[in-house]
Design a protein around this motif. Structure first.
Motif, PDB file in Angstrom:
ATOM      1  N   PRO A 187     -55.044  47.218 -25.028  1.00 37.00           N
ATOM      2  CA  PRO A 187     -54.785  45.781 -24.866  1.00 37.00           C
ATOM      3  C   PRO A 187     -55.107  45.227 -23.465  1.00 37.00           C
ATOM      4  O   PRO A 187     -55.799  44.208 -23.375  1.00 37.00           O
ATOM      5  CB  PRO A 187     -53.310  45.637 -25.238  1.00 37.00           C
ATOM      6  N   PRO A 188     -54.680  45.885 -22.361  1.00 32.49           N
ATOM      7  CA  PRO A 188     -55.043  45.309 -21.060  1.00 32.49           C
ATOM      8  C   PRO A 188     -56.556  45.220 -20.840  1.00 32.49           C
ATOM      9  O   PRO A 188     -57.024  44.290 -20.182  1.00 32.49           O
ATOM     10  CB  PRO A 188     -54.423  46.284 -20.046  1.00 32.49           C
ATOM     11  N   LEU A 189     -57.296  46.170 -21.409  1.00 29.89           N
ATOM     12  CA  LEU A 189     -58.752  46.148 -21.204  1.00 29.89           C
ATOM     13  C   LEU A 189     -59.415  44.998 -21.966  1.00 29.89           C
ATOM     14  O   LEU A 189     -60.516  44.582 -21.635  1.00 29.89           O
ATOM     15  CB  LEU A 189     -59.380  47.477 -21.654  1.00 29.89           C
ATOM     16  N   SER A 203     -57.698  42.015 -22.609  1.00 28.41           N
ATOM     17  CA  SER A 203     -56.574  41.072 -22.537  1.00 28.41           C
ATOM     18  C   SER A 203     -56.963  39.660 -22.941  1.00 28.41           C
ATOM     19  O   SER A 203     -56.095  38.874 -23.292  1.00 28.41           O
ATOM     20  CB  SER A 203     -56.007  41.067 -21.122  1.00 28.41           C
ATOM     21  N   ASP A 204     -58.255  39.330 -22.884  1.00 24.68           N
ATOM     22  CA  ASP A 204     -58.634  37.959 -23.224  1.00 24.68           C
ATOM     23  C   ASP A 204     -58.831  37.758 -24.730  1.00 24.68           C
ATOM     24  O   ASP A 204     -59.216  36.680 -25.157  1.00 24.68           O
ATOM     25  CB  ASP A 204     -59.903  37.543 -22.456  1.00 24.68           C
ATOM     26  N   ALA A 207     -55.320  41.555 -28.759  1.00 21.19           N
ATOM     27  CA  ALA A 207     -54.775  42.438 -27.716  1.00 21.19           C
ATOM     28  C   ALA A 207     -53.327  42.057 -27.411  1.00 21.19           C
ATOM     29  O   ALA A 207     -52.457  42.932 -27.316  1.00 21.19           O
ATOM     30  CB  ALA A 207     -55.637  42.364 -26.461  1.00 21.19           C
ATOM     31  N   ALA A 208     -53.080  40.755 -27.276  1.00 22.81           N
ATOM     32  CA  ALA A 208     -51.718  40.297 -27.002  1.00 22.81           C
ATOM     33  C   ALA A 208     -50.801  40.645 -28.176  1.00 22.81           C
ATOM     34  O   ALA A 208     -49.668  41.093 -27.973  1.00 22.81           O
ATOM     35  CB  ALA A 208     -51.714  38.794 -26.738  1.00 22.81           C
ATOM     36  N   ALA A 253     -50.107  44.373 -28.127  1.00 24.25           N
ATOM     37  CA  ALA A 253     -49.190  44.715 -27.028  1.00 24.25           C
ATOM     38  C   ALA A 253     -47.755  44.326 -27.388  1.00 24.25           C
ATOM     39  O   ALA A 253     -46.815  45.077 -27.111  1.00 24.25           O
ATOM     40  CB  ALA A 253     -49.625  44.027 -25.735  1.00 24.25           C
ATOM     41  N   ARG A 254     -47.604  43.158 -28.017  1.00 25.84           N
ATOM     42  CA  ARG A 254     -46.248  42.737 -28.421  1.00 25.84           C
ATOM     43  C   ARG A 254     -45.700  43.680 -29.478  1.00 25.84           C
ATOM     44  O   ARG A 254     -44.535  44.067 -29.433  1.00 25.84           O
ATOM     45  CB  ARG A 254     -46.277  41.299 -28.948  1.00 25.84           C
ATOM     46  N   GLY A 302     -44.106  45.140 -26.209  1.00 23.34           N
ATOM     47  CA  GLY A 302     -44.349  44.293 -25.039  1.00 23.34           C
ATOM     48  C   GLY A 302     -44.732  45.114 -23.827  1.00 23.34           C
ATOM     49  O   GLY A 302     -45.077  46.297 -23.939  1.00 23.34           O
ATOM     50  N   TYR A 303     -44.645  44.493 -22.673  1.00 14.27           N
ATOM     51  CA  TYR A 303     -45.066  45.158 -21.439  1.00 14.27           C
ATOM     52  C   TYR A 303     -44.284  46.452 -21.227  1.00 14.27           C
ATOM     53  O   TYR A 303     -44.867  47.526 -21.031  1.00 14.27           O
ATOM     54  CB  TYR A 303     -44.867  44.208 -20.264  1.00 14.27           C
ATOM     55  N   ALA A 327     -45.940  50.200 -21.887  1.00 13.71           N
ATOM     56  CA  ALA A 327     -46.095  51.008 -20.672  1.00 13.71           C
ATOM     57  C   ALA A 327     -45.312  52.316 -20.794  1.00 13.71           C
ATOM     58  O   ALA A 327     -45.779  53.371 -20.371  1.00 13.71           O
ATOM     59  CB  ALA A 327     -45.632  50.217 -19.448  1.00 13.71           C
ATOM     60  N   LEU A 351     -62.435  54.027 -21.996  1.00 15.44           N
ATOM     61  CA  LEU A 351     -63.326  53.496 -23.034  1.00 15.44           C
ATOM     62  C   LEU A 351     -64.285  54.572 -23.520  1.00 15.44           C
ATOM     63  O   LEU A 351     -64.576  54.673 -24.711  1.00 15.44           O
ATOM     64  CB  LEU A 351     -64.134  52.310 -22.492  1.00 15.44           C
ATOM     65  N   TYR A 371     -54.855  45.082 -12.840  1.00 16.56           N
ATOM     66  CA  TYR A 371     -53.723  45.255 -13.760  1.00 16.56           C
ATOM     67  C   TYR A 371     -52.863  43.986 -13.777  1.00 16.56           C
ATOM     68  O   TYR A 371     -52.420  43.545 -14.832  1.00 16.56           O
ATOM     69  CB  TYR A 371     -52.912  46.462 -13.289  1.00 16.56           C
ATOM     70  N   GLN A 375     -54.597  41.494 -16.019  1.00 14.67           N
ATOM     71  CA  GLN A 375     -54.654  41.872 -17.434  1.00 14.67           C
ATOM     72  C   GLN A 375     -53.291  41.714 -18.105  1.00 14.67           C
ATOM     73  O   GLN A 375     -53.194  41.195 -19.217  1.00 14.67           O
ATOM     74  CB  GLN A 375     -55.151  43.318 -17.563  1.00 14.67           C
ATOM     75  N   VAL A 376     -52.254  42.143 -17.407  1.00 15.93           N
ATOM     76  CA  VAL A 376     -50.913  42.065 -18.012  1.00 15.93           C
ATOM     77  C   VAL A 376     -50.490  40.599 -18.198  1.00 15.93           C
ATOM     78  O   VAL A 376     -49.936  40.230 -19.231  1.00 15.93           O
ATOM     79  CB  VAL A 376     -49.894  42.857 -17.166  1.00 15.93           C
ATOM     80  N   ASP A 432     -52.512  38.152 -18.576  1.00 12.16           N
ATOM     81  CA  ASP A 432     -53.392  37.614 -19.626  1.00 12.16           C
ATOM     82  C   ASP A 432     -52.830  37.923 -21.013  1.00 12.16           C
ATOM     83  O   ASP A 432     -53.002  37.153 -21.960  1.00 12.16           O
ATOM     84  CB  ASP A 432     -54.791  38.241 -19.485  1.00 12.16           C
ATOM     85  N   LEU A 433     -52.123  39.050 -21.120  1.00 13.35           N
ATOM     86  CA  LEU A 433     -51.506  39.408 -22.401  1.00 13.35           C
ATOM     87  C   LEU A 433     -50.220  38.609 -22.638  1.00 13.35           C
ATOM     88  O   LEU A 433     -49.622  38.709 -23.705  1.00 13.35           O
ATOM     89  CB  LEU A 433     -51.178  40.907 -22.429  1.00 13.35           C
ATOM     90  N   GLY A 434     -49.807  37.841 -21.630  1.00 13.52           N
ATOM     91  CA  GLY A 434     -48.643  36.978 -21.810  1.00 13.52           C
ATOM     92  C   GLY A 434     -47.351  37.531 -21.227  1.00 13.52           C
ATOM     93  O   GLY A 434     -46.290  36.959 -21.448  1.00 13.52           O
ATOM     94  N   PHE A 435     -47.444  38.621 -20.470  1.00 11.72           N
ATOM     95  CA  PHE A 435     -46.222  39.190 -19.881  1.00 11.72           C
ATOM     96  C   PHE A 435     -46.134  38.782 -18.414  1.00 11.72           C
ATOM     97  O   PHE A 435     -47.139  38.697 -17.723  1.00 11.72           O
ATOM     98  CB  PHE A 435     -46.214  40.717 -20.013  1.00 11.72           C
ATOM     99  N   VAL A 488     -44.115  40.176 -15.883  1.00  6.89           N
ATOM    100  CA  VAL A 488     -43.500  41.079 -14.915  1.00  6.89           C
ATOM    101  C   VAL A 488     -44.329  41.209 -13.642  1.00  6.89           C
ATOM    102  O   VAL A 488     -43.774  41.376 -12.552  1.00  6.89           O
ATOM    103  CB  VAL A 488     -43.325  42.480 -15.540  1.00  6.89           C
ATOM    104  N   LEU A 518     -71.282  56.175 -19.220  1.00  3.46           N
ATOM    105  CA  LEU A 518     -70.973  55.686 -20.568  1.00  3.46           C
ATOM    106  C   LEU A 518     -72.253  55.468 -21.371  1.00  3.46           C
ATOM    107  O   LEU A 518     -72.362  55.914 -22.522  1.00  3.46           O
ATOM    108  CB  LEU A 518     -70.180  54.373 -20.493  1.00  3.46           C
ATOM    109  N   PHE A 524     -73.147  57.741 -24.685  1.00  5.19           N
ATOM    110  CA  PHE A 524     -73.239  57.061 -25.984  1.00  5.19           C
ATOM    111  C   PHE A 524     -74.671  57.025 -26.501  1.00  5.19           C
ATOM    112  O   PHE A 524     -74.904  57.109 -27.713  1.00  5.19           O
ATOM    113  CB  PHE A 524     -72.633  55.659 -25.913  1.00  5.19           C
TER     114      PHE A 524
END
Lengths: 290, 416
Positions: free
Chosen positions: A51-53, A55-56, A60-61, A64-65, A69-70, A74, A196, B299, B302-303, B305-308, B310, B382, B386
């Motif tokens: 998900p962080p990779l 994230s857009d 992914a969100a 993660a939820r 969640g975070y 983690a 990846l 990080y 990204q975190v 962006d996922l909506g968290f 912290v 990579l 691949f």
């Protein structure tokens, strides 16, 4: 019994290995437990780390939820990573322990029972590719093929690269005691890219080579049961078969048919892993393209 | 206002006296100047319409309780055109307010509503849309449509109606719904102290001075927004003025963000809400496009962006209103202050730690050769793996399928 040199001999064997036939031991119980642990912790790290990779992307969100969640994701990621490191270290320790007690150091460093890449592997790659395009016979593989060795060493490389960078990112203050802060930039790049590579490789190439290719489809249970049917040994690893035959080790390697629990585990847990992995790759590829 | 009321009272008295005189002559008791009108209009049914399609019913009690009723204003003072004086009324014009409320009507002409109406927009509000008709109450009266308690619903009658918003091409769309869900709207409905202090529509937009946003005189023009918000948020305005954005504004760089650029106008959220703190990063990134890209490589980025929430957002390191360039020693990210900034989240951070590059561009040599070449190496690794195993797999699949077909053929032959 047909000659191991005759490819048709293997083909004529019953399609269902459960219906009688001899079995030979390929992996012992500890090997299988380690593979299963590696498999579960790898998937755990993969689905919590992807998900962080990406994230857009909306998925992914959501993923993660769903994983807590975070904090939850983690925690899963770090527990799986810690277990994986323990499994890896135990494996390396065991290899040397076995070498010290039974086979001697040379046997693990060189020869047919060693994972060390050897000149024969280069020849095998070349002949295998020629066979793909319809030129020549299929190479006669021994106990470990070149692609299996690649998988094996990829884990070693990955453990150091992903594990090392992951530890740096997990304990930044401790590492900053003796490393400059830009190491976190390097660790972030390396951890993500190598992850990846690992995820992409395991969930496509390893799955194909090990399970999904037409000869094996949908799954090769040998890593879960530890037992290889006689026709497969003769067909796919003729060099090993002949070697055991000549040295008289074949009888010692013969074992009971696979146990039902091991087969169920293989079908259910291994099958789930293949499905989860394949789905993950589909989502990643879709996200990279769009 | 007082003048207008006096005039209205005087007029009402005069008309009242005239009517009283008439009553004496005819021997009837008729102190009410509006009696003649109400004879018909009070009797009408609520649904009755004039030939022009206007409602004709007037509730005498409601009118008597209104400001104009209390002041004994005659119907014909507002419905002043000649057509109304005779019966049947010949094409009566809309009621007019200007004979008494001259200043208000003049001011109205310069408002967004007045200009829109002048420009032919039939939906734009006139006096009665906000103040009512026969039931107008003083603004201080809680029953008044323009009392603080009713402003939201009064404005929402048009700005909260999707159909009217569309018909009138109102700027901003359904802003009433947005306001309703904003922190201001929510506090207005709350039971706390804030409910009497939060702004309603007219607190920011004004009433008879409600100019369109593009008018420099408007309270909500780009230049005036900080002052308008600063009426209540004075402390924040001061901090903002000392930050880089405020300084740029002071030197007339109008592209620098004011309050609404980051917070939104009608969508204002609680700044303490985690979801907003994460969402506002995109507002920062809207201008600082390179920085948000490199932030999303970390990080932190990204975190969030996922909506968290912290991990560090832009404001965690740069400050919210007091951001300053790194070169300024007062900046939270200056060499002097960066360590304490990092330590806010990473208490064990040391001098080494802060050599982390929160905005490193891994594709540029400027962010460090090691990072650049590590990235290149990983990409080649990579691509190489691949490419080799991809081709290997495709070829094997081709051969594998051919083998399976061949074997199946052999098995079939054996059977025959």
């Amino acid at each position: 019994m047909s000659s191991p040199m005759d490819p048709a001999g293997g083909a004529a064997a019953p399609a269902n290995p459960g219906a009688g036939g001899r079995y030979y031991k390929r992996f012992d119980r500890i090997d299988r437990v380690m593979h299963a642990s590696l498999m579960i912790t790898f998937i755990g790290c993969a689905i919590t780390g992807i998900p962080p990779l990406f994230s857009d992307h909306g998925w992914a969100a959501g993923l993660a939820r769903a994983l807590g969640g975070y904090a939850g994701a983690a925690l899963i990621h770090r527990i799986c990573a810690a277990v994986m490191i323990v499994v890896f270290v135990s494996h390396v320790a065991r290899v040397f322990l076995v070498a010290a007690r039974r086979t001697g150091l040379m046997a693990i460093l060189w020869g047919p029972n060693s994972m060390t890449p050897q000149p024969q592997d280069i020849v095998d790659i070349w002949r295998h590719v020629l066979w793909f395009v319809g030129k020549g016979e299929r190479p006669k593989f021994d106990r470990y093929t070149y692609w299996e060795k690649f998988d094996y060493w990829a884990v070693f490389w990955g453990m150091f690269i992903i594990g090392g960078s992951g530890l740096i990112l997990w304990f930044p203050a401790q590492f900053a005691a003796f490393l400059p802060g830009w190491i976190f930039n390097i660790a972030t790049v390396v951890h993500g890219e190598e992850a990846l590579l690992a995820v992409g490789f395991i969930f496509t190439i390893h799955f194909f080579n090990g399970h999904l290719r037409p000869e094996k489809f949908p799954m090769d249970l040998v890593i879960f049961t530890g037992r290889i049917p006689e026709h497969e040994l003769k067909d796919e690893r003729p060099m090993e078969y002949e070697r055991l035959l000549k040295a008289g080790g074949l009888a010692a390697a013969e074992t009971t048919p696979p146990s039902r629990p091991a087969m169920y585990f293989g079908w259910i847990v291994g099958g789930t892993a293949v499905v989860v992995g394949t789905l993950t790759v589909v989502v990643i590829v879709y996200s990279v393209i769009t | 206002m007082i003048r207008a009321t006096l005039r209205a009272t005087a007029l009402a008295l005069m008309l009242g006296l005239a009517a009283a005189a008439g009553a004496k002559e005819t021997g009837r008791k008729a102190a009410d100047p509006n009696e003649k009108c109400l004879d018909c209009h009070a009797e009408a049914e609520p649904g009755d319409k004039s030939a022009a399609g206007k409602p004709v019913k007037v509730e005498p009690e409601s009118f008597l309780k209104s400001m104009h009723g209390q002041a004994k204003v005659a119907c014909v003072e507002c419905h002043a055109d000649e057509g109304v004086r005779k019966y049947p009324h010949k094409s009566p014009q809309p009621a007019q307010c200007s004979s008494c409320h001259e200043t208000a009507v003049k001011d109205y002409a310069a408002t967004a509503h007045g200009m829109a109406r002048k420009g032919g927009n039939g939906v734009a509000a006139t006096c009665s849309n906000c103040h009512g008709t026969h039931d107008i109450k003083p603004a201080a009266d809680e029953a008044s449509l323009v009392n603080r308690a009713h402003i939201e619903s009064t404005c929402a009658a048009c700005h909260g109606s999707e159909a009217l918003v569309k018909q009138g091409k109102m700027p901003g769309g359904n802003v009433a719904a947005l306001y309703h869900d904003s922190i201001h709207g929510r506090l207005l409905r709350s039971e706390g102290k804030a409910k009497d202090r939060v702004p309603v529509c007219t607190d920011c937009h004004g009433s008879h001075d409600m100019r369109p946003k593009k008018d420099p005189e408007s309270a909500v023009s780009r230049a005036n927004i900080p002052d308008t918000c600063g009426t209540c948020h004075a402390k924040v305005k001061k901090v903002w003025a000392g930050g880089q954005h405020g300084k740029m504004r002071a030197s007339h760089v109008m592209t620098a963000p004011g309050c609404t650029d980051c917070h939104g106008a009608h969508t204002i959220s609680d700044p303490k809400a985690p979801q907003w703190q994460v969402a506002v990063i995109r507002e920062c990134g809207g201008c600082h496009t390179d920085y948000i890209k490199t932030y999303r490589d970390t990080y932190h980025g990204q975190v969030t962006d996922l909506g968290f929430t912290v991990v560090a957002t832009c404001a965690s390191c740069h400050g919210a209103h007091d951001m300053l360039p790194k070169s300024n020693p007062l900046s939270k990210v200056s060499d002097e202050r960066i360590l304490s900034t990092c330590q806010a989240c990473h208490p064990k951070a040391n001098a080494n730690f802060v050599k982390f590059q929160p905005h490193a561009n891994k594709h540029s040599k400027e962010s460090g050769l090691i990072l650049y070449y590590t990235t290149k190496f990983m990409q080649i690794l990579l691509a190489g793996v691949f490419a080799f195993f991809g081709l290997h797999t495709v070829l094997w699949l081709y051969r594998g399928l051919a083998e399976v077909r061949r074997r199946r053929g052999e098995v079939n032959q054996e059977k025959h």
